[in-house]
Write an enzyme that holds these catalytic residues in place. Structure first.
Site, PDB file in Angstrom:
ATOM      1  N   LEU A 139       0.831  -1.207   0.000  1.00 53.26           N
ATOM      2  CA  LEU A 139       0.000   0.000   0.000  1.00 53.26           C
ATOM      3  C   LEU A 139       0.865   1.257   0.000  1.00 53.26           C
ATOM      4  CD1 LEU A 139      -2.801   1.418   0.315  1.00 53.26           C
ATOM      5  CD2 LEU A 139      -2.499   1.214   2.785  1.00 53.26           C
ATOM      6  N   GLU A 141       3.803   4.024  -0.345  1.00 51.82           N
ATOM      7  CA  GLU A 141       4.692   4.395  -1.451  1.00 51.82           C
ATOM      8  C   GLU A 141       5.743   5.346  -0.915  1.00 51.82           C
ATOM      9  OE1 GLU A 141       2.061   6.121  -4.315  1.00 51.82           O
ATOM     10  OE2 GLU A 141       1.123   4.207  -4.825  1.00 51.82           O
ATOM     11  N   PRO A 142       6.803   5.576  -1.702  1.00 57.42           N
ATOM     12  CA  PRO A 142       7.812   6.528  -1.218  1.00 57.42           C
ATOM     13  C   PRO A 142       7.188   7.901  -0.916  1.00 57.42           C
ATOM     14  CG  PRO A 142       8.638   5.354  -3.129  1.00 57.42           C
ATOM     15  CD  PRO A 142       7.208   4.944  -2.972  1.00 57.42           C
ATOM     16  N   GLY A 145       2.647   7.437   3.038  1.00 55.50           N
ATOM     17  CA  GLY A 145       2.472   6.310   3.954  1.00 55.50           C
ATOM     18  C   GLY A 145       1.121   6.500   4.608  1.00 55.50           C
ATOM     19  N   THR A 172       6.730  -5.309   3.942  1.00 60.79           N
ATOM     20  CA  THR A 172       7.210  -6.402   4.790  1.00 60.79           C
ATOM     21  C   THR A 172       7.020  -7.735   4.087  1.00 60.79           C
ATOM     22  OG1 THR A 172       6.496  -5.129   6.720  1.00 60.79           O
ATOM     23  CG2 THR A 172       6.955  -7.463   7.066  1.00 60.79           C
ATOM     24  N   GLY A 354      23.932  -1.749  32.388  1.00 64.25           N
ATOM     25  CA  GLY A 354      24.899  -1.982  31.317  1.00 64.25           C
ATOM     26  C   GLY A 354      24.576  -3.225  30.517  1.00 64.25           C
ATOM     27  N   GLU A 377       1.579  -0.095   9.987  1.00 67.96           N
ATOM     28  CA  GLU A 377       0.141  -0.399  10.041  1.00 67.96           C
ATOM     29  C   GLU A 377      -0.624   0.684  10.763  1.00 67.96           C
ATOM     30  OE1 GLU A 377      -1.404  -4.326  10.216  1.00 67.96           O
ATOM     31  OE2 GLU A 377       0.583  -5.172   9.833  1.00 67.96           O
TER      32      GLU A 377
END
Lengths: 397, 283
Positions: A139, A141-142, A145, A172, A354, A377
């Protein structure tokens, strides 16, 4: 270490006793699997960025890759609550495996189950129930979102074919997938009403994959761009009706976000397990650090965050199973669970000091894995908008 | 599998994956029971608590689960059925109501039906291998069973007797500590793990086999099978119905925790060591 914790956890967790027997059994089987098969290899999978193909097949054989799919199509035929329980337990072992299972179930099989024709279901669902093949959902795209309605991937009809062109981002599973649900627009002027959904097999001429993203967390699952250049598919590969794409995407994400909520819960739980165990073992100022209020308050807040988010998730899943509206509750669940995951994993590192910062302990991996749950999502911001819109509607004058 | 004191042993087994008893007695005495195989021998870190009256360990509020060896037994039975060498797998368990969960786990693994032999309260506390064997022998006759597969021992009491006594009561041959079993016509070839190595025997059917660790790796219950398990039947039976008297012939005098481990002493040389041992009267 973790083996014991999980036993202790199951004794202390009363939900196990309150869920129906069927759900308890399936939760137990997933927990057993995660504990034995996923937890021991999770750190290595993360290091190697390796897709757990063997485990995915085993999960397929258990029915976990297609929980809601009816038995007639090869699935387990269980409900969404069962699915959420499964994803949480698996994610507790390995967050990457959890998202692989979630994407296949909710984002790939989900829309086809709901909107597909009988023929499409046979072709695109059954082979994806066994773990032999996984699917993905394209769904984003660059260029967009959250702004899903502004899709610029085009679908043009040429004779008896659709020709897709454009680029999808952040997909994904794509490097390991055998099919994808792609959203493309047939008419940009119609804005979101021009978007339709298409089924594309992978590999396929005209479909290529971008380089695998080098992510902060969930590294065993592949994420990359899908590039469509003159990608031709039969007309019969449209999912649902023309112009229905945006609706399909939104409804799919409503359910998908419960899968992510479940994943976030699993990560948070694993981080709490790790902290509580450490609190017993690590001594400072002459006693186990669990005796110190500073640590106790942290553990209490962590457990509270997880428990609240879990109940929201279960409630949303049960509403969905009862076929009642669940959009607001699903958004609340995803928001609560993802923020719980980042909070709990952050505090887990603090408890471990640590040791929390080095790869010898899983706390650092949980911290890295948790972060994405607030983003994909539906970002936390989008969830807030969804919740607010629903609230305002309820109070409509 | 092995350990020092009885109580510690219970805990170490019970801390294996899948068993949530934390050192409390598992619901044992089930033929065809299983849990997960013991892959890792964990050292106990959970405190088992002896009851204040020292008649046993605390079991209240503890979730019971299938004995690991029994799980292996169930798996073997289901494998035989999958190879079409047996017609039906029946999972049996003796105990209170909670035992039904364990039977259902066996059903989810693939057993066809279950039988719950109800024993609760005081009777359950004193239930031991002799009574359980009598129950099994009676059931075997009633059900006309051809093969009984049990875990070699229950990990709470480690008696390692039920299989053997059952076989004796039925006058059936027995293949105990099985690490391999093959059905050859009407005979059973069993490879037994014994102290000296492996012993292969051939026994006639009907027979009793007790499962050892390496017999197989139990399967995970699949979701579809968990769904199917819901519809499978579990029959309820009382020991009296089988003509069995569960009265115990044994009386537990006391149960104690193992003595607190004392700190050791480090010595510099072998001579020192021998000296210290002599002092302590050990040499």
């Amino acid at each position: 270490m973790t083996l014991r914790l999980w036993h202790r956890q199951s004794l202390m967790t009363t939900q196990l006793a309150e869920l129906p027997e069927l759900h308890q059994m399936m939760r137990q089987t997933c927990r057993d699997y995660a504990q034995k098969e996923l937890a021991p290899i999770a750190a290595q999978l993360d290091k190697d960025h390796k897709f757990p193909a063997k485990q995915v097949k085993e999960l397929g054989a258990m029915g976990v890759m297609a929980v809601e799919v009816p038995e007639s199509l090869g699935g387990a035929g269980m409900d969404y609550l069962a699915y959420c329980l499964a994803v949480e337990e698996l994610s507790r072992g390995c967050a990457s495996t959890g998202v692989i299972v979630s994407v296949n179930n909710s984002l790939y099989l989900g829309p086809i189950l709901k909107f597909g024709t009988e023929e499409q279901k046979k072709q695109w669902i059954t082979p994806f129930t066994t773990g032999e093949r996984v699917g993905c959902f394209a769904l984003s795209e660059p260029g967009n979102g959250s702004d899903a309605g502004a899709a610029s991937t085009l679908a043009q009809q040429e004779g008896d074919e659709w020709v897709l062109s454009g680029t999808k981002a952040w997909i994904t599973n794509c490097w390991d997938a055998s099919a994808t649900v792609v959203f493309a627009t047939t008419d940009k002027s119609l804005k979101h009403k021009g978007i339709s959904a298409f089924l594309v097999p992978m590999p396929h001429p005209g479909l290529s994959l971008g380089k695998k993203e080098d992510k902060l967390g969930i590294r065993a699952s592949s994420t990359a761009n899908i590039i469509l250049e003159d990608c031709r598919i039969p007309l019969g590969n449209m999912l649902g009706e023309r112009g229905m794409g945006f609706k399909i995407a939104m409804q799919t994400l409503d359910s998908g976000r419960l899968g992510i909520a479940a994943q976030a819960l699993g990560i948070a739980q694993a981080a709490l397990d790790c902290s509580a165990d450490y609190a017993h073992k690590r001594t400072a100022f002459g006693a186990p650090i669990g005796k110190l209020q500073a640590i106790q308050f942290k553990l209490a807040d962590m457990a509270l965050a997880i428990e609240s988010a879990r109940l929201l998730t279960w409630r949303a899943a049960m509403l969905r199973d009862a076929k009642k509206p669940f959009t607001k509750e699903a958004a609340m669940a995803k928001l609560a669970a993802s923020e719980a995951a980042t909070f709990v994993s952050h505090q887990a590192i603090q408890v471990l000091g640590g040791m929390g910062y080095v790869t010898d302990m899983p706390a650092e991996r949980h911290y890295r894995d948790a972060r994405i749950t607030e983003i994909y999502e539906g970002t936390s911001e989008i969830q807030r908008l969804v919740i607010a819109n629903n609230i305002l509607k309820e109070y409509q004058q | 599998m092995h350990r020092s004191s009885e109580v510690k042993h219970v805990a170490s087994y019970l801390n294996t994956r899948g068993c949530e008893c934390f050192g409390q007695p598992c619901e044992s005495h089930c033929p065809v029971l299983t849990d997960r195989t013991i892959h890792v021998q964990l050292k106990t870190f959970i405190k088992i608590r002896v009851k204040p009256d020292r008649t046993g360990v605390v079991t209240d509020g503890v979730k019971h689960s299938m004995n690991p060896f029994c799980e292996i037994a169930v798996e073997e039975a289901i494998k035989l059925k999958e190879k079409k060498l047996v017609k039906e797998v029946v999972a049996v368990s003796c105990g209170p109501q909670q035992v039904q969960e364990t039977i259902r786990t066996a059903l989810a693994m693939g057993a066809d039906r279950g039988i719950h032999v109800e024993v609760s309260g005081k009777d359950y506390e004193t239930l031991g291998p002799l009574q359980v064997s009598k129950i099994f022998a009676a059931l075997a006759k009633k059900e006309q069973a051809d093969l009984i597969i049990l875990g070699k021992q229950a990990i709470d009491d480690d008696c390692n007797q039920t299989g053997q006594i059952t076989a004796a009561l039925l006058d059936w041959p027995q293949g105990t500590f099985a690490s391999e079993m093959t059905l050859e016509a009407d005979k059973l070839k069993v490879v037994r793990e014994v102290d000296g190595g492996l012993e292969t025997i051939k026994i006639n059917l009907p027979a009793v086999v007790t499962a050892d660790l390496r017999l197989n790796t139990p399967r995970y219950a699949t979701l579809p099978n968990i769904m199917k398990a819901k519809k499978k039947k579990i029959a309820n039976v009382k020991p009296a119905d089988l003509g069995v008297d569960v009265c115990s012939r044994l009386e537990v005098l006391k149960v104690d925790e193992p003595p607190q481990r004392q700190a050791g002493v480090k010595v510099e040389t072998v001579d020192d060591l021998v000296g210290k041992l002599k002092e302590a009267g050990r040499v």
